[in-house]
Every structure is written in structure tokens, then in C-alpha cells.
Design a protein around this motif. Structure first.
Motif, short mmCIF file in Angstrom:
data_model
loop_
_atom_site.label_atom_id
_atom_site.label_comp_id
_atom_site.label_asym_id
_atom_site.label_seq_id
_atom_site.Cartn_x
_atom_site.Cartn_y
_atom_site.Cartn_z
N THR A 167 -4.11 -11.15 -3.66
CA THR A 167 -3.93 -10.64 -5.02
C THR A 167 -4.79 -11.44 -5.99
OG1 THR A 167 -1.66 -9.91 -4.60
CG2 THR A 167 -2.28 -10.25 -6.89
N HIS A 168 -5.47 -10.71 -6.87
CA HIS A 168 -6.23 -11.33 -7.97
C HIS A 168 -5.65 -10.83 -9.29
CE1 HIS A 168 -9.57 -12.86 -10.37
NE2 HIS A 168 -9.62 -11.68 -10.96
N ARG A 169 -5.25 -11.76 -10.13
CA ARG A 169 -4.68 -11.42 -11.44
C ARG A 169 -5.75 -11.53 -12.52
NH1 ARG A 169 0.74 -10.82 -11.71
NH2 ARG A 169 1.98 -11.57 -9.94
N PHE A 170 -5.86 -10.50 -13.35
CA PHE A 170 -6.79 -10.53 -14.47
C PHE A 170 -6.13 -11.14 -15.70
CE2 PHE A 170 -7.95 -6.90 -11.77
CZ PHE A 170 -9.27 -7.20 -11.49
N LYS A 171 -6.92 -11.48 -16.69
CA LYS A 171 -6.41 -12.14 -17.90
C LYS A 171 -5.47 -11.25 -18.70
CE LYS A 171 -10.34 -15.28 -18.46
NZ LYS A 171 -11.45 -15.73 -19.35
N ASN A 172 -5.63 -9.93 -18.58
CA ASN A 172 -4.80 -9.01 -19.37
C ASN A 172 -3.52 -8.61 -18.63
OD1 ASN A 172 -5.82 -7.40 -17.35
ND2 ASN A 172 -7.05 -6.10 -18.71
N LYS A 173 -3.12 -9.42 -17.61
CA LYS A 173 -1.88 -9.23 -16.85
C LYS A 173 -1.93 -8.06 -15.88
CE LYS A 173 1.16 -11.41 -20.24
NZ LYS A 173 2.41 -11.30 -21.02
N THR A 174 -3.09 -7.44 -15.70
CA THR A 174 -3.24 -6.46 -14.63
C THR A 174 -3.71 -7.20 -13.38
OG1 THR A 174 -5.52 -5.97 -15.28
CG2 THR A 174 -3.79 -4.62 -16.26
N LYS A 175 -3.73 -6.49 -12.22
CA LYS A 175 -4.08 -7.19 -10.99
C LYS A 175 -4.68 -6.24 -9.96
CE LYS A 175 0.59 -6.86 -9.01
NZ LYS A 175 1.72 -7.65 -8.42
N PHE A 176 -5.31 -6.85 -8.96
CA PHE A 176 -5.90 -6.14 -7.84
C PHE A 176 -5.26 -6.65 -6.55
CE2 PHE A 176 -9.13 -6.31 -4.41
CZ PHE A 176 -9.27 -4.95 -4.19
N ASN A 177 -4.80 -5.74 -5.68
CA ASN A 177 -4.19 -6.10 -4.40
C ASN A 177 -4.98 -5.47 -3.26
OD1 ASN A 177 -1.78 -7.46 -5.42
ND2 ASN A 177 -1.09 -5.42 -6.05
N ILE A 178 -5.12 -6.20 -2.18
CA ILE A 178 -5.66 -5.63 -0.95
C ILE A 178 -4.93 -6.26 0.22
CG2 ILE A 178 -7.57 -7.32 -0.86
CD1 ILE A 178 -9.24 -5.03 0.44
N GLY A 179 -4.50 -5.43 1.17
CA GLY A 179 -3.70 -5.94 2.27
C GLY A 179 -4.00 -5.27 3.59
N LEU A 180 -3.62 -5.95 4.66
CA LEU A 180 -3.78 -5.42 6.02
C LEU A 180 -2.55 -5.81 6.82
CD1 LEU A 180 -5.57 -4.06 8.21
CD2 LEU A 180 -6.42 -6.37 8.75
N SER A 181 -2.00 -4.86 7.57
CA SER A 181 -0.82 -5.14 8.39
C SER A 181 -0.95 -4.46 9.74
CB SER A 181 0.45 -4.66 7.68
OG SER A 181 0.39 -3.27 7.44
N ALA A 182 -0.19 -4.98 10.70
CA ALA A 182 -0.16 -4.42 12.06
C ALA A 182 1.28 -4.27 12.48
CB ALA A 182 -0.92 -5.33 13.03
N PHE A 183 1.71 -3.03 12.70
CA PHE A 183 3.06 -2.73 13.16
C PHE A 183 3.06 -2.58 14.69
CE2 PHE A 183 3.14 -1.85 8.75
CZ PHE A 183 4.46 -1.86 8.32
N HIS A 184 4.20 -2.88 15.32
CA HIS A 184 4.37 -2.77 16.78
C HIS A 184 3.39 -3.67 17.54
CE1 HIS A 184 6.25 0.75 15.08
NE2 HIS A 184 5.11 1.40 14.96
N VAL A 185 3.21 -4.90 17.06
CA VAL A 185 2.26 -5.79 17.72
C VAL A 185 2.73 -6.17 19.13
CG1 VAL A 185 1.31 -6.72 15.59
CG2 VAL A 185 3.32 -7.81 16.62
#
Length: 326
Positions: A167-185
Motif C-alpha cells: 500500500t502507498h498512501r498519498f498526501k491527500n489521504k487517498t491510497k494505492f493497493n496492489i496484492g497477490l494471493s494463492a488459495f489452496h496452496v
């Protein structure tokens, strides 16, 4: 007949999904637990699909709750769901427990790693199915012996999921998220028959960002979700706009504005998803979406896909502290 049906179904077995994927975070990534403004969150999801096709429509219900502790460095979550599909009431029930840890990289970036353990039960009712062998020359007679053997109507399995979120938070309290997950590993066994079939890993990539279109009233939330499980793939992308109906109190923060959301998503080669949501003072949400089927199946469905409703309640930090002191 039964063996062919089960083998075809489970060789292409695919997890449940919600059109409101942003409102079912623990089904997307265990690292998303605790990702909200507050101390506790409760989410109820209900989905009803293909009601225009069959009286036994596909129904999915879920409940989740998650919390953050230790200045948001640790978060936990519980996610429970039940899915019922088709004439045989084929269903899966699952209980998921997740935990995630956050590492602050700098003032504007942090990384979360999550893990989730689950217990699952798969079931169907063979008495509600009919077979070609039950044809008596005039009709299908369900009282005749089907001849189908060597299957079990119930089985259980354990499941493990892991995920990461940046997660990256911007100065105006908005943010950017990027994620990766693996189910049934752990690739659990997944078959009603005695033969061994293993559930494919579901890879899930997701990203979302918020943009302030005006300082006080308009915010844009584009997002994308990509899931891959064996031969099956699903891509969802779209955006919603949030409109604040008033202004938050500037100094005390006691008065919170209510807001409305409108938007749409597109699930590739499947459906257009219309999205409406009402938020009451940053604490209670009701969200309604409807899938307009645009796939080749629209000939049978008349473009009618599925209705989905979510309720979200967030416990503010001050309210939880007050509750614990009582």
C-alpha cells in the motif's frame, strides 16, 4: 452418468465468487484483513444467481469480521460462507481464520503478509437427482434404483491460503493497493468419488486506487481483479464514484458525512455489473449490484444474471475503546 457428471464438474472446479469483490476482502486476500478505517468490521454478503434459469438458483451467503491491533501492526479475520447450487443442492460450507502482519517501509508505504486456514465441507443430496437408468419407458421414475455406486455425499478437507499486500498512501489521504494471493496452496483432495482429485491453486491478483476529483465531494475508485484457477480465468475491472452528501467536521471529527456510490464493472466474457451503495456517516453501508449477463448464455438467461446485496458495519476506534472499558 454420475461418474461422467462428477468428473467433468471437478476437473474444472472453480471457487465461489462475488461481483462485489471489494466487499468480500477475505475471499480475495488474507492480507486485506484490517484494511479499513476503524477498529472492527462486519460484512454480510448474499448472492442469488440464475433465478431466471432454474427454480433451484445458485445461492451464496457469507459473513466476515476482522479487527486490527497493536497500532494496526497485527490484524485478524473470520470468514464463513455457504454456497448451494443446482437440483442436487450441491453445497460447500467453509470456515476461514486469517492473520496478517504489517511492516512499515516508510511514512507512505507499508507491506502486509497474511495467512489463512480453513475447514471445508462438500455435500450433495443424491435423492434429488434423477438418472437415465430411472426411465421406465414413459417417464423418469425417481423411485427406481439408479445403479450409481462408489460415491460419498459428504467429505471434509483442510485448506491453506497466503497473500501479500503493498500500500502507498498519498498526501491527500487517498491510497494505492496492489496484492497477490494463492488459495489452496496445500492442494486438498476434492472429489466425491474414491479417486484422488486435487483442488487447483487459485491465484488472485488485485489492485485499486482512489482519486480525489474534488476536495470535498467526489472520489473515483477504479479497481481490477484477476483470478486464475486451473483452466478457468476471471477478470473484473471497473470503477465507482463516491459523492459526499455533506462535510465532515473539520476539527473534532465527530460529525461524519454520509455518501452515495455509483458505478459499474465488467467481468470479461460474462457480465456487466451495475453498482449502487449508500454509506451512513462512514459507519454503515448497504450495497446492491446486479449482473447483466452478456455471454453466449444470455440467449437462455435473457441477460438476467444475479442479484447481490452486502451490508457493512464498521466499529469506530473510539467506540471500541469505550465498549472495552465498560
Amino acid at each position: 452418468m454420475f461418474i461422467i457428471l462428477i468428473n467433468v464438474f471437478f476437473c474444472c472446479a472453480q471457487d465461489i465468487h462475488f461481483s462485489q469483490f471489494n466487499n468480500s476482502p477475505l475471499m480475495i486476500n488474507p492480507a486485506l484483513s484490517g484494511e479499513f478505517q476503524g477498529k472492527g468490521r462486519f460484512i454480510l454478503n448474499c448472492r442469488n444467481q440464475w433465478k431466471s434459469i432454474t427454480k433451484n438458483s445458485f445461492k451464496t451467503y457469507s459473513f466476515s469480521t476482522d479487527y486490527s491491533f497493536l497500532k494496526e501492526k497485527l490484524s485478524t479475520g473470520l470468514f464463513v460462507f455457504k454456497d448451494i447450487a443446482g437440483d442436487g443442492n450441491m453445497s460447500i460450507s467453509q470456515i476461514n481464520l486469517s492473520v496478517a502482519s504489517k511492516v512499515q517501509i516508510n511514512k507512505t508505504n507499508y507491506l502486509k503478509i497474511g495467512i489463512q486456514g480453513a475447514w471445508s465441507q462438500k455435500h450433495f443430496d443424491a435423492n434429488k437427482l434423477t438418472w437415465n437408468s430411472q426411465y421406465d419407458g414413459n417417464i423418469i421414475n425417481p423411485n427406481l434404483y439408479s445403479g450409481e455406486v462408489n460415491y460419498q455425499e459428504n467429505y471434509n478437507f483442510l485448506d491453506i491460503t497466503t497473500g501479500v499486500l503493498w500500500t502507498h498512501r498519498f498526501k491527500n489521504k487517498t491510497k494505492f493497493n496492489i496484492g497477490l494471493s494463492a488459495f489452496h496452496v496445500n492442494k486438498p483432495k476434492y472429489n466425491f468419488l474414491s479417486d484422488v482429485e486435487k483442488l487447483n491453486i487459485r491465484w488472485c491478483g488485485h489492485a485499486d486506487v482512489s482519486f480525489l476529483l474534488s476536495p470535498n465531494h467526489l472520489t473515483l475508485f477504479p479497481s481490477i481483479l484477476i483470478m486464475k484457477q486451473g483452466p478457468s480465468k476471471e477478470i473484473n475491472t471497473g470503477a465507482i464514484i463516491k459523492y459526499n452528501l455533506g462535510n465532515n467536521s473539520r476539527y473534532t471529527g465527530v460529525l461524519k458525512s454520509s455518501s452515495v456510490f455509483f458505478g459499474a464493472y465488467y467481468r470479461f466474457n460474462d457480465a456487466i455489473i451495475t453498482y449502487t451503495r449508500f454509506n451512513y456517516r462512514n459507519q454503515l453501508d448497504i450495497c446492491i449490484t446486479y449482473d447483466i449477463n452478456v455471454s453466449n448464455f444470455a440467449v437462455a438467461s435473457n441477460a438476467r444474471g444475479g442479484l447481490e446485496i452486502s451490508l457493512i458495519y464498521i466499529i469506530p476506534e473510539k467506540a471500541l475503546i469505550k465498549l472495552l472499558r465498560q
